[in-house]
Write a protein that holds these residues in place. Sequence first.
Motif, PDB file in Angstrom:
ATOM      1  N   PHE A 114       5.642   3.116  13.229  1.00  0.00           N
ATOM      2  CA  PHE A 114       6.239   4.091  12.318  1.00  0.00           C
ATOM      3  C   PHE A 114       5.319   5.285  12.145  1.00  0.00           C
ATOM      4  O   PHE A 114       4.102   5.158  12.235  1.00  0.00           O
ATOM      5  N   GLY A 115       5.914   6.446  11.869  1.00  0.00           N
ATOM      6  CA  GLY A 115       5.148   7.628  11.487  1.00  0.00           C
ATOM      7  C   GLY A 115       4.922   7.583   9.982  1.00  0.00           C
ATOM      8  O   GLY A 115       3.831   7.344   9.499  1.00  0.00           O
ATOM      9  N   GLU A 129       6.399   1.505   3.058  1.00  0.00           N
ATOM     10  CA  GLU A 129       5.094   1.932   2.557  1.00  0.00           C
ATOM     11  C   GLU A 129       4.748   3.281   3.173  1.00  0.00           C
ATOM     12  O   GLU A 129       4.953   3.487   4.370  1.00  0.00           O
ATOM     13  N   GLU A 130       4.217   4.176   2.366  1.00  0.00           N
ATOM     14  CA  GLU A 130       3.871   5.502   2.843  1.00  0.00           C
ATOM     15  C   GLU A 130       2.837   5.421   3.967  1.00  0.00           C
ATOM     16  O   GLU A 130       1.814   4.766   3.831  1.00  0.00           O
ATOM     17  N   VAL A 190       7.075  -1.302   7.060  1.00  0.00           N
ATOM     18  CA  VAL A 190       8.218  -1.738   6.259  1.00  0.00           C
ATOM     19  C   VAL A 190       8.103  -3.248   6.158  1.00  0.00           C
ATOM     20  O   VAL A 190       7.973  -3.938   7.172  1.00  0.00           O
ATOM     21  N   LYS A 191       8.117  -3.736   4.925  1.00  0.00           N
ATOM     22  CA  LYS A 191       7.930  -5.168   4.691  1.00  0.00           C
ATOM     23  C   LYS A 191       9.211  -5.786   4.149  1.00  0.00           C
ATOM     24  O   LYS A 191       9.909  -5.182   3.336  1.00  0.00           O
ATOM     25  N   VAL A 192       9.487  -7.000   4.620  1.00  0.00           N
ATOM     26  CA  VAL A 192      10.677  -7.743   4.219  1.00  0.00           C
ATOM     27  C   VAL A 192      10.227  -8.951   3.393  1.00  0.00           C
ATOM     28  O   VAL A 192       9.368  -9.717   3.840  1.00  0.00           O
ATOM     29  N   PHE A 193      10.814  -9.088   2.218  1.00  0.00           N
ATOM     30  CA  PHE A 193      10.469 -10.181   1.315  1.00  0.00           C
ATOM     31  C   PHE A 193      11.663 -11.100   1.115  1.00  0.00           C
ATOM     32  O   PHE A 193      12.810 -10.661   1.096  1.00  0.00           O
ATOM     33  N   GLN A 203       0.852  -1.186   0.000  1.00  0.00           N
ATOM     34  CA  GLN A 203       0.000   0.000   0.000  1.00  0.00           C
ATOM     35  C   GLN A 203       0.890   1.238   0.000  1.00  0.00           C
ATOM     36  O   GLN A 203       1.463   1.596   1.015  1.00  0.00           O
ATOM     37  N   GLY A 204       1.030   1.862  -1.155  1.00  0.00           N
ATOM     38  CA  GLY A 204       1.852   3.058  -1.273  1.00  0.00           C
ATOM     39  C   GLY A 204       3.336   2.776  -1.125  1.00  0.00           C
ATOM     40  O   GLY A 204       3.999   3.410  -0.300  1.00  0.00           O
ATOM     41  N   PRO A 205       3.895   1.829  -1.908  1.00  0.00           N
ATOM     42  CA  PRO A 205       5.325   1.557  -1.789  1.00  0.00           C
ATOM     43  C   PRO A 205       6.141   2.805  -2.110  1.00  0.00           C
ATOM     44  O   PRO A 205       5.804   3.551  -3.024  1.00  0.00           O
ATOM     45  N   ARG A 206       7.213   3.019  -1.310  1.00  0.00           N
ATOM     46  CA  ARG A 206       8.020   4.233  -1.478  1.00  0.00           C
ATOM     47  C   ARG A 206       9.460   3.926  -1.836  1.00  0.00           C
ATOM     48  O   ARG A 206       9.948   4.302  -2.875  1.00  0.00           O
ATOM     49  N   TYR A 207      10.162   3.270  -0.924  1.00  0.00           N
ATOM     50  CA  TYR A 207      11.587   3.013  -1.111  1.00  0.00           C
ATOM     51  C   TYR A 207      11.842   1.513  -1.026  1.00  0.00           C
ATOM     52  O   TYR A 207      11.128   0.801  -0.336  1.00  0.00           O
ATOM     53  N   ILE A 208      12.893   1.084  -1.718  1.00  0.00           N
ATOM     54  CA  ILE A 208      13.205  -0.341  -1.760  1.00  0.00           C
ATOM     55  C   ILE A 208      14.716  -0.528  -1.650  1.00  0.00           C
ATOM     56  O   ILE A 208      15.480   0.329  -2.108  1.00  0.00           O
ATOM     57  N   SER A 209      15.118  -1.610  -1.021  1.00  0.00           N
ATOM     58  CA  SER A 209      16.542  -1.926  -0.893  1.00  0.00           C
ATOM     59  C   SER A 209      16.715  -3.435  -1.008  1.00  0.00           C
ATOM     60  O   SER A 209      15.911  -4.196  -0.472  1.00  0.00           O
ATOM     61  N   PRO A 210      17.777  -3.864  -1.680  1.00  0.00           N
ATOM     62  CA  PRO A 210      18.054  -5.301  -1.699  1.00  0.00           C
ATOM     63  C   PRO A 210      18.540  -5.764  -0.336  1.00  0.00           C
ATOM     64  O   PRO A 210      19.096  -4.983   0.437  1.00  0.00           O
ATOM     65  N   ALA A 211      18.326  -7.017  -0.033  1.00  0.00           N
ATOM     66  CA  ALA A 211      18.801  -7.625   1.209  1.00  0.00           C
ATOM     67  C   ALA A 211      19.881  -8.645   0.852  1.00  0.00           C
ATOM     68  O   ALA A 211      19.871  -9.194  -0.247  1.00  0.00           O
TER      69      ALA A 211
END
Length: 114
Positions: A45-46, A19-20, A24-27, A2-10
Amino acid sequence: LQGPRYISPAPNGGFVVSEECGDVKVFMSSRKLLCCLSSKYGHRFGNPAGVCVDVEGSILVADEQRRTVHLFPERGPPICLVSAGLRKPVGVTCSSFGHLFVADAGENCVKVFK
């Protein structure tokens, strides 16, 4: 999402997404949801923005609304790394030399923390 904003590889081949005004979701590398940081750590989170993963697998999150940067280790409670001096942290990354870089859109600069 829902409203993805930033992404980083793990490091394990997966990825982390903020998500805005959400979570924060971990896949996993298979693109299956591994966890949500708010439920795993009991953290509220805010407005999570920039995310990155350090060499130890800890997740760092810049919270735009709360003006903080938190570290979420694989084990143990979250650690607030920066709680003052940020106006609008939107991006975050860390170096292999122990430096934390935070893009502060409120002051139009990048701040470096050790």
